[in-house]
Design a protein around this motif. Structure first.
Motif, PDB file in Angstrom:
ATOM      1  N   ALA A 143       0.822  -1.221   0.000  1.00 58.04           N
ATOM      2  CA  ALA A 143       0.000   0.000   0.000  1.00 58.04           C
ATOM      3  C   ALA A 143       0.849   1.260   0.000  1.00 58.04           C
ATOM      4  O   ALA A 143       0.323   2.349  -0.234  1.00 58.04           O
ATOM      5  CB  ALA A 143      -0.930   0.002   1.219  1.00 58.04           C
ATOM      6  N   ARG A 146       1.303   1.108  -4.077  1.00 57.08           N
ATOM      7  CA  ARG A 146       0.074   1.117  -4.873  1.00 57.08           C
ATOM      8  C   ARG A 146      -1.030   1.821  -4.097  1.00 57.08           C
ATOM      9  O   ARG A 146      -1.010   1.878  -2.868  1.00 57.08           O
ATOM     10  CB  ARG A 146      -0.359  -0.321  -5.174  1.00 57.08           C
ATOM     11  CG  ARG A 146       0.468  -1.060  -6.195  1.00 57.08           C
ATOM     12  CD  ARG A 146      -0.115  -0.929  -7.589  1.00 57.08           C
ATOM     13  NE  ARG A 146      -1.519  -1.302  -7.630  1.00 57.08           N
ATOM     14  CZ  ARG A 146      -1.967  -2.550  -7.769  1.00 57.08           C
ATOM     15  NH1 ARG A 146      -1.105  -3.560  -7.887  1.00 57.08           N
ATOM     16  NH2 ARG A 146      -3.256  -2.809  -7.796  1.00 57.08           N
ATOM     17  N   SER A 147      -2.017   2.325  -4.814  1.00 58.30           N
ATOM     18  CA  SER A 147      -3.141   3.008  -4.178  1.00 58.30           C
ATOM     19  C   SER A 147      -4.353   2.090  -4.097  1.00 58.30           C
ATOM     20  O   SER A 147      -4.655   1.363  -5.054  1.00 58.30           O
ATOM     21  CB  SER A 147      -3.509   4.261  -4.983  1.00 58.30           C
ATOM     22  OG  SER A 147      -2.388   5.119  -5.091  1.00 58.30           O
ATOM     23  N   LEU A 152      -7.426   4.849   3.145  1.00 57.23           N
ATOM     24  CA  LEU A 152      -6.666   6.058   2.852  1.00 57.23           C
ATOM     25  C   LEU A 152      -5.544   6.331   3.853  1.00 57.23           C
ATOM     26  O   LEU A 152      -4.384   6.503   3.471  1.00 57.23           O
ATOM     27  CB  LEU A 152      -7.624   7.262   2.794  1.00 57.23           C
ATOM     28  CG  LEU A 152      -6.967   8.631   2.568  1.00 57.23           C
ATOM     29  CD1 LEU A 152      -6.176   8.640   1.276  1.00 57.23           C
ATOM     30  CD2 LEU A 152      -8.030   9.722   2.559  1.00 57.23           C
ATOM     31  N   CYS A 155      -2.689   3.792   3.625  1.00 55.55           N
ATOM     32  CA  CYS A 155      -1.876   3.966   2.419  1.00 55.55           C
ATOM     33  C   CYS A 155      -0.940   5.169   2.552  1.00 55.55           C
ATOM     34  O   CYS A 155       0.237   5.090   2.190  1.00 55.55           O
ATOM     35  CB  CYS A 155      -2.773   4.136   1.193  1.00 55.55           C
ATOM     36  SG  CYS A 155      -3.654   2.645   0.682  1.00 55.55           S
ATOM     37  N   ALA A 159       3.175   5.006   2.463  1.00 53.23           N
ATOM     38  CA  ALA A 159       3.925   5.804   1.488  1.00 53.23           C
ATOM     39  C   ALA A 159       4.944   6.672   2.211  1.00 53.23           C
ATOM     40  O   ALA A 159       6.078   6.859   1.731  1.00 53.23           O
ATOM     41  CB  ALA A 159       2.970   6.665   0.666  1.00 53.23           C
TER      42      ALA A 159
END
Length: 257
Positions: A143, A146-147, A152, A155, A159
């Motif tokens: 995550a 990738r989204s 939310l 993720c 990131a």
């Protein structure tokens, strides 16, 4: 691989990937410091480590979201074990929610656990890792690469960990401290249940994952543990830093379905 004489600190070691990583390192003769909140689970993991290894792990009951706990953890590891060679930042949590449904309280909770604690523990560990020419392995997620909708905050947090890994790798490379990350796909743990999935939904989810992972299956904690040990090893990854290694059955490479 052999981690004899190496001190390895693992957060979130009481279950899931953290527990699997502890047992894996125990088999490689590491001296372990295991951090978690659940005393009973930590004791069980420590017992499992003693069964396959030869050194009794140091158990540290702590909450990584509390600054004073993190300070105590690093201090105790160095005081009782003499040094620190490897920091495995594994503790983390997930929660479902979109931009419309995620509360600020939920967002802050995810970021405190998944990002702020990693920042602080790494910062506290750095002086000791410089002395030992050790390294850090962060447990991120696919995550982070990738989204995914309706996850939310999680993720975003992963990131952030990927970028944190690359930035600190560049900063610490001149001091011969390596920093890498693993990015697991779906691994069989209690992670999704703790994030809110009921048992029936989880079973359907795992079945669906056979289509979303190129290898046609989900992963096991021991497979992630092996990648963590690889990145932490002097003989296996001595020239590797700033890497975010996907251990996800090819999920990161597949088109969304």
């Amino acid at each position: 691989m052999d981690f004899s004489g190496k001190v390895v600190l693992i957060t979130g070691a009481s279950s899931g990937i953290g527990a699997a990583t502890a047992v894996y390192f125990a088999k490689l003769n590491a001296t372990l410091a295991l951090v978690g909140r659940n005393v009973a689970n930590l004791n069980q993991v420590a017992s499992d480590c003693e069964t396959v290894g030869s050194i009794k792990p140091l158990i540290l009951v702590a909450d990584v979201t509390k600054e004073e706990d993190n300070e105590r953890v690093i201090a105790e590891v160095v005081e009782k074990l003499g040094k620190l060679d490897v920091l495995v930042n594994n503790a983390g949590k997930g929660a479902s929610g979109s931009i419309e449904t995620t509360t600020m309280e939920q967002y802050d909770d995810i970021m405190r656990t998944n990002v702020r604690s990693v920042f602080q523990l790494t910062k506290l560990a750095v002086p000791h890792l410089i002395r030992s020419k050790g390294n850090v392995v962060n447990v991120s997620s696919v995550a982070g690469q990738r989204s995914f909708p309706n996850f939310l905050a999680y993720c975003v947090s992963k990131a952030a960990i990927d970028q944190f890994t690359r930035c600190t790798a560049l900063e610490l490379a001149p001091k011969q401290v390596r920093v890498n990350a693993v990015n697991p796909g779906v691994i069989v743990t209690n992670f999704h249940r703790e994030a809110g999935m009921d048992e029936d939904t989880y079973k359907l989810y795992l079945k669906r994952c056979e289509e979303t992972h190129a290898l046609g299956r989900v992963g096991q904690g021991s497979e992630v543990a092996a990648a963590i040990a690889f990145l932490a090893g002097e003989n296996t990854a001595s020239f590797t830093t700033g890497v975010c290694l996907c251990v996800d059955g090819g999920k990161h490479a597949m088109c969304p379905r």
